[in-house]
Design a protein around this motif. Structure first.
Motif, PDB file in Angstrom:
ATOM      1  N   GLN A   4      20.063  45.944  20.355  1.00 33.58           N
ATOM      2  CA  GLN A   4      18.584  45.550  20.351  1.00 33.58           C
ATOM      3  C   GLN A   4      18.012  46.008  21.701  1.00 33.58           C
ATOM      4  OE1 GLN A   4      18.088  44.582  17.493  1.00 33.58           O
ATOM      5  NE2 GLN A   4      16.426  42.979  18.147  1.00 33.58           N
ATOM      6  N   THR A   5      18.558  46.347  22.739  1.00 32.87           N
ATOM      7  CA  THR A   5      17.909  47.036  23.997  1.00 32.87           C
ATOM      8  C   THR A   5      17.686  48.322  23.494  1.00 32.87           C
ATOM      9  OG1 THR A   5      19.019  45.451  25.346  1.00 32.87           O
ATOM     10  CG2 THR A   5      18.273  47.614  26.449  1.00 32.87           C
ATOM     11  N   MET A   6      18.781  49.086  22.996  1.00 28.72           N
ATOM     12  CA  MET A   6      18.738  50.573  22.552  1.00 28.72           C
ATOM     13  C   MET A   6      17.572  50.631  21.658  1.00 28.72           C
ATOM     14  SD  MET A   6      22.387  51.741  22.141  1.00 28.72           S
ATOM     15  CE  MET A   6      22.551  51.067  20.377  1.00 28.72           C
ATOM     16  N   VAL A   7      17.437  49.690  20.632  1.00 34.05           N
ATOM     17  CA  VAL A   7      16.123  49.893  19.713  1.00 34.05           C
ATOM     18  C   VAL A   7      14.686  49.610  20.405  1.00 34.05           C
ATOM     19  CG1 VAL A   7      15.218  48.492  17.643  1.00 34.05           C
ATOM     20  CG2 VAL A   7      17.825  49.063  17.796  1.00 34.05           C
ATOM     21  N   LYS A   8      14.957  48.616  21.355  1.00 39.72           N
ATOM     22  CA  LYS A   8      13.566  48.351  21.904  1.00 39.72           C
ATOM     23  C   LYS A   8      13.111  49.809  22.558  1.00 39.72           C
ATOM     24  CE  LYS A   8      13.837  43.386  22.325  1.00 39.72           C
ATOM     25  NZ  LYS A   8      13.977  42.487  23.253  1.00 39.72           N
ATOM     26  N   GLU A   9      14.231  50.304  23.307  1.00 40.15           N
ATOM     27  CA  GLU A   9      13.779  51.450  24.137  1.00 40.15           C
ATOM     28  C   GLU A   9      13.176  52.472  23.162  1.00 40.15           C
ATOM     29  OE1 GLU A   9      16.154  54.453  26.957  1.00 40.15           O
ATOM     30  OE2 GLU A   9      16.839  52.478  27.136  1.00 40.15           O
ATOM     31  N   ALA A  10      13.919  52.814  22.215  1.00 40.78           N
ATOM     32  CA  ALA A  10      13.649  53.784  20.956  1.00 40.78           C
ATOM     33  C   ALA A  10      12.382  53.529  20.524  1.00 40.78           C
ATOM     34  CB  ALA A  10      14.705  53.809  20.110  1.00 40.78           C
ATOM     35  N   VAL A  11      11.861  52.338  20.340  1.00 41.01           N
ATOM     36  CA  VAL A  11      10.402  52.067  19.872  1.00 41.01           C
ATOM     37  C   VAL A  11       9.398  52.054  20.875  1.00 41.01           C
ATOM     38  CG1 VAL A  11       9.074  49.808  19.290  1.00 41.01           C
ATOM     39  CG2 VAL A  11      11.341  50.211  17.856  1.00 41.01           C
ATOM     40  N   HIS A  12       9.719  52.016  22.073  1.00 38.80           N
ATOM     41  CA  HIS A  12       8.776  52.188  23.137  1.00 38.80           C
ATOM     42  C   HIS A  12       8.777  53.735  23.255  1.00 38.80           C
ATOM     43  CE1 HIS A  12       7.053  51.655  27.080  1.00 38.80           C
ATOM     44  NE2 HIS A  12       7.700  52.426  27.665  1.00 38.80           N
ATOM     45  N   GLN A  13       9.714  54.297  23.166  1.00 39.15           N
ATOM     46  CA  GLN A  13       9.585  55.890  23.231  1.00 39.15           C
ATOM     47  C   GLN A  13       8.462  56.234  22.311  1.00 39.15           C
ATOM     48  OE1 GLN A  13      13.232  58.052  23.840  1.00 39.15           O
ATOM     49  NE2 GLN A  13      12.536  59.943  23.204  1.00 39.15           N
ATOM     50  N   MET A  14       8.953  55.661  20.830  1.00 37.42           N
ATOM     51  CA  MET A  14       8.018  56.219  19.830  1.00 37.42           C
ATOM     52  C   MET A  14       6.554  55.936  19.922  1.00 37.42           C
ATOM     53  SD  MET A  14       8.380  54.187  15.650  1.00 37.42           S
ATOM     54  CE  MET A  14       7.384  52.650  16.594  1.00 37.42           C
ATOM     55  N   LYS A  15       6.293  54.576  20.672  1.00 40.32           N
ATOM     56  CA  LYS A  15       4.919  54.456  20.952  1.00 40.32           C
ATOM     57  C   LYS A  15       4.436  55.350  22.053  1.00 40.32           C
ATOM     58  CE  LYS A  15       5.149  49.475  19.974  1.00 40.32           C
ATOM     59  NZ  LYS A  15       5.270  48.195  20.395  1.00 40.32           N
ATOM     60  N   ASP A  16       5.073  55.751  22.991  1.00 40.27           N
ATOM     61  CA  ASP A  16       4.825  56.728  24.115  1.00 40.27           C
ATOM     62  C   ASP A  16       4.497  57.956  23.271  1.00 40.27           C
ATOM     63  OD1 ASP A  16       5.100  54.986  25.991  1.00 40.27           O
ATOM     64  OD2 ASP A  16       7.262  55.766  26.799  1.00 40.27           O
TER      65      ASP A  16
END
Length: 146
Positions: A4-16
Motif C-alpha cells: 500500500q505504501t508503494m502504491v501511495k508513493e506511485a500515485v503521488h508521483q503520478m500526480k506530481d
C-alpha cells in the motif's frame, strides 16, 4: 516496503507529473505492485475488465506507457510484446541492479553484478549515459512445468 505504501508513493508521483488520479489508474498500479513481475497489457486488461466492464485496452496500454515514461513502471520487450512491472526503486531497491526475466511467467530476479565496468574499459574517451542489461530464460518453477 509495504504494498500500500508503494502504491501511495506511485500515485503521488503520478500526480506530481500532472496525471489526474482515477480508481482505474490506481488499480493498474496496484495490480503491478502486487504481482512483482513483468505483465502484458492484455493480462492487465483481462483483470481490470472484470471490475471495470468495457475498459479500453488502448487506455490501459497508454497508461502503462505513460507510467513507464515517468518512472513508476519499468518496461521490456518479450517475444515482440511490451511488458511492464512496478519500478524497483519504488519497491525500496536503492542500489543499481539488473534482472533475470522468466520468458514464461514474467517473474524477475535481481542481479547485483553489473557488466558495465567491463564495457567502460573498452570505450576510452566515451561517456555512457545509460544502460540496460537483462537476462532471459526460464525460472525454476517454469522449468519444472516444461
Amino acid at each position: 516496503m509495504e504494498n500500500q505504501t508503494m502504491v501511495k508513493e506511485a500515485v503521488h508521483q503520478m500526480k506530481d507529473y500532472g496525471f489526474k488520479y482515477t480508481k482505474k489508474r490506481e488499480a493498474i498500479i496496484s495490480y503491478l505492485a502486487q504481482n512483482n513481475r513483468y505483465v502484458a497489457a492484455k493480462e492487465l486488461h483481462d483483470f481490470l475488465n472484470q471490475k471495470y466492464s468495457g475498459i479500453s485496452y488502448d487506455t490501459i496500454y497508454r497508461n502503462l506507457r505513460d507510467f513507464s515514461t515517468i518512472g513508476i513502471l519499468e518496461d521490456t520487450e518479450l517475444d515482440g510484446e511490451m511488458k511492464f512491472r512496478f519500478n524497483c526503486s519504488l519497491q525500496g531497491a536503492e542500489h543499481h541492479h539488473h534482472h533475470f526475466i522468466c520468458t514464461v511467467c514474467g517473474k524477475t530476479k535481481e542481479l547485483t553484478t553489473c557488466p558495465m565496468d567491463f564495457f567502460q574499459d573498452q570505450l576510452p574517451g566515451c561517456t555512457i549515459e545509460d544502460h540496460r542489461f537483462e537476462i532471459f530464460g526460464h525460472c525454476e518453477n517454469c522449468q519444472k512445468i516444461a
